[in-house]
Design a protein around this motif. Structure first.
Motif, short mmCIF file in Angstrom:
data_model
loop_
_atom_site.label_atom_id
_atom_site.label_comp_id
_atom_site.label_asym_id
_atom_site.label_seq_id
_atom_site.Cartn_x
_atom_site.Cartn_y
_atom_site.Cartn_z
N LYS A 135 1.13 -1.41 -0.03
CA LYS A 135 0.36 0.18 -0.02
C LYS A 135 0.50 1.18 0.73
O LYS A 135 2.10 0.86 0.98
CB LYS A 135 -0.56 -0.05 1.10
N VAL A 136 0.70 2.02 -0.79
CA VAL A 136 1.64 2.93 -0.67
C VAL A 136 1.02 4.62 -0.17
O VAL A 136 -0.50 4.55 -0.32
CB VAL A 136 1.91 3.58 -2.65
N ALA A 137 2.14 5.48 0.70
CA ALA A 137 0.81 6.49 1.09
C ALA A 137 0.84 7.76 0.09
O ALA A 137 1.09 7.36 -1.06
CB ALA A 137 2.46 6.71 1.91
N ASN A 138 -0.33 8.28 0.21
CA ASN A 138 -0.74 9.60 -0.23
C ASN A 138 0.61 10.16 -0.15
O ASN A 138 0.64 11.00 1.25
CB ASN A 138 -1.92 9.83 -0.69
N PRO A 139 1.17 10.97 -1.33
CA PRO A 139 2.11 11.49 -0.98
C PRO A 139 1.42 13.37 -0.39
O PRO A 139 1.94 14.18 -0.07
CB PRO A 139 2.38 12.28 -2.10
N MET A 140 0.29 13.96 -0.44
CA MET A 140 -0.46 14.39 0.06
C MET A 140 -0.57 14.83 1.07
O MET A 140 -1.11 15.93 2.10
CB MET A 140 -1.67 15.37 -0.62
N ASP A 141 -0.91 13.50 1.74
CA ASP A 141 -0.74 13.36 3.21
C ASP A 141 0.15 13.06 3.91
O ASP A 141 0.43 13.94 5.39
CB ASP A 141 -2.16 11.93 3.84
N VAL A 142 1.71 12.55 3.29
CA VAL A 142 2.63 12.31 4.86
C VAL A 142 3.77 13.86 4.13
O VAL A 142 4.72 14.09 4.57
CB VAL A 142 3.43 11.53 3.68
N LYS A 143 3.28 14.95 3.49
CA LYS A 143 3.73 16.09 3.28
C LYS A 143 4.84 15.87 2.31
O LYS A 143 6.27 16.78 3.24
CB LYS A 143 3.91 17.01 4.35
N ARG A 144 5.38 15.15 1.43
CA ARG A 144 6.52 15.02 1.00
C ARG A 144 6.94 13.99 -0.45
O ARG A 144 5.85 13.36 -0.71
CB ARG A 144 7.95 14.43 1.82
N LEU A 164 12.88 -8.00 -1.63
CA LEU A 164 11.38 -7.42 -1.68
C LEU A 164 10.39 -6.72 -1.22
O LEU A 164 9.31 -6.62 -1.48
CB LEU A 164 10.81 -9.08 -1.45
N SER A 165 11.60 -5.81 -0.53
CA SER A 165 10.70 -5.43 0.47
C SER A 165 10.86 -3.31 0.08
O SER A 165 12.01 -3.29 -0.20
CB SER A 165 11.14 -5.61 1.88
N LEU A 166 9.62 -3.40 0.62
CA LEU A 166 10.10 -1.75 0.49
C LEU A 166 10.05 -1.12 1.44
O LEU A 166 9.04 -1.95 2.57
CB LEU A 166 9.06 -1.38 -0.92
N PRO A 167 10.53 0.39 1.44
CA PRO A 167 10.72 1.30 2.61
C PRO A 167 9.03 1.54 3.17
O PRO A 167 8.28 2.34 3.15
CB PRO A 167 11.33 1.89 2.05
N ALA A 168 9.53 1.12 4.63
CA ALA A 168 8.41 1.91 5.46
C ALA A 168 9.06 3.14 5.54
O ALA A 168 9.89 4.01 5.66
CB ALA A 168 8.32 1.33 6.98
N ALA A 169 7.93 4.16 5.66
CA ALA A 169 6.28 3.87 6.15
C ALA A 169 6.01 4.73 4.55
O ALA A 169 5.06 4.72 4.69
CB ALA A 169 6.28 5.16 7.61
N ASP A 170 6.62 4.80 3.89
CA ASP A 170 5.91 5.19 2.53
C ASP A 170 5.06 4.05 1.90
O ASP A 170 4.61 4.09 1.63
CB ASP A 170 7.10 5.48 1.54
N TYR A 171 5.53 2.43 2.03
CA TYR A 171 4.83 1.10 1.53
C TYR A 171 4.74 0.13 3.24
O TYR A 171 5.37 0.17 3.85
CB TYR A 171 5.55 0.94 1.34
N GLU A 172 3.30 0.46 2.72
CA GLU A 172 3.72 -0.98 4.43
C GLU A 172 2.31 -2.05 3.16
O GLU A 172 1.84 -2.42 2.56
CB GLU A 172 1.72 0.21 4.97
N ARG A 173 3.63 -3.64 3.71
CA ARG A 173 3.05 -4.84 3.31
C ARG A 173 1.71 -5.07 3.87
O ARG A 173 1.12 -4.72 4.14
CB ARG A 173 4.08 -5.74 3.83
N VAL A 174 0.80 -5.86 2.35
CA VAL A 174 -0.46 -6.21 2.63
C VAL A 174 -0.08 -7.87 1.55
O VAL A 174 0.86 -8.06 1.28
CB VAL A 174 -0.98 -5.68 1.92
N ASP A 175 -0.73 -8.55 3.19
CA ASP A 175 -1.12 -9.90 2.85
C ASP A 175 -2.16 -10.22 1.75
O ASP A 175 -3.21 -9.68 2.52
CB ASP A 175 -0.49 -11.34 4.02
N VAL A 176 -1.57 -11.18 1.08
CA VAL A 176 -3.03 -10.30 -0.44
C VAL A 176 -3.90 -12.05 -0.32
O VAL A 176 -5.09 -11.90 0.01
CB VAL A 176 -1.91 -10.95 -1.97
#
Length: 302
Positions: free
Chosen positions: A188-197, A282-294
């Motif tokens: 799950k990708v963080a919204n740039p407009m929410d995290v302000k970066r 295979l990991s993406l960096p927190a907190a911009d990306y949140e892993r989801v177990d499909v």
């Protein structure tokens, strides 16, 4: 253009969210690019009936899957040529005809690997929106990273966070990254407009972006989007990428010494090699990306 296991899981998640597939249209007639064991695993996970027998030869298309597993009454498709027997023929570089009966007719519009191949992306995207009825949903699955040369474009989440806003007549119901090498997880990708970066990605795997948006009303004419950190005045008071960094005297002295010794290029090359190794997983960096177990997300409940 086709449905792989990530796209199938996205359709299943959409169904769990209440998406109707009664009248579905695909941009390009969608073939199935799913291994038999993946289909069977999905069928058991979702407690679905067996699909109709696949043709003995040639591609397997999406219509039986949509009708038998997702309750579609109509599964149309549109293509620029009739070579795959799509029922509707239209070049997505061109606006959808205003008098067409297809406008506003579909509950679900599936763009699984099409718009990156269309030069006039704004028109093609608007065609997808215009085909969707109010209350219906638009799906995208498009290249995001390490797929240069696959089509004309790779896409940034920033684009779809910007397009699918309530002020434009949409609800963005989810935006995820999926890696081809990992069929069990999304990010799950963080919204740039929410995290302000800016939310960036640099990694070593093919990454697709999956988007699910609901059409709340007819959007009318839309202004050209502006990237969020340029569009928000309050953001301009601080650097877009985060807190300002002060260059310490010791670091500056070290760099100058490496330059004198002729080692600065070697050190920078080593730093780049280490960065590549660090980002090859295979990991993406927190907190911009949140892993989801499909499988946990879409597994049958109860």
């Amino acid at each position: 253009m086709g449905i792989d296991i990530h796209n199938l899981n996205l359709l299943a998640h959409g169904k769990d969210l209440g998406v109707s597939y009664e009248r579905t249209i695909a941009i390009g007639r969608q073939a199935l690019f799913i291994e038999d064991f993946e289909l069977e695993q999905h069928r058991q996970l979702r407690r679905l009936p067996a699909l109709s027998a696949a043709p003995a030869s040639g591609p397997r298309y999406f219509e039986p899957l949509m009708k038998e597993w997702l309750a579609a009454g109509v599964a149309d498709s549109v293509d620029a040529s009739p070579y795959e027997n799509a029922p509707l023929i239209h070049d997505m570089n061109l606006p959808w005809p205003a008098v067409s009966e297809a406008r506003g007719r579909y509950d679900a519009v599936l763009d699984f690997g099409c718009l990156e191949h269309v030069f006039n992306f704004p028109t093609a995207w608007r065609n997808c929106v215009d085909l969707c009825k109010v209350g219906g949903h638009v799906f995208h699955s498009l290249p995001a990273n390490n797929l240069s040369g696959h089509g004309f474009y790779q896409f940034s989440p920033e684009l779809f966070f910007n397009l699918y806003q309530p002020k434009n007549g949409f609800e963005l119901r989810g935006l995820w990254f999926a890696m081809k090498a990992d069929r069990l997880h999304w990010w799950k990708v963080a919204n740039p407009m929410d995290v302000k970066r800016r939310v960036n990605l640099c990694n070593s795997h093919e990454v697709y972006m999956m988007v699910l948006a609901k059409k709340l009303r007819e959007p009318g004419e839309l202004p050209a989007p502006q990237q969020s950190d340029y569009a928000q005045d309050e953001w301009l008071k601080a650097p877009a990428s985060g807190p300002a960094r002060t260059s310490g005297g010791s670091r500056k002295a070290l760099v100058q010494q490496l330059v004198k010794l002729g080692l600065i290029d070697s050190v920078r090359a080593m730093r780049e090699r280490l960065r590549v190794i660090r980002q090859s997983g295979l990991s993406l960096p927190a907190a911009d990306y949140e892993r989801v177990d499909v499988h946990q997300l879409i597994g049958a409940k109860g």
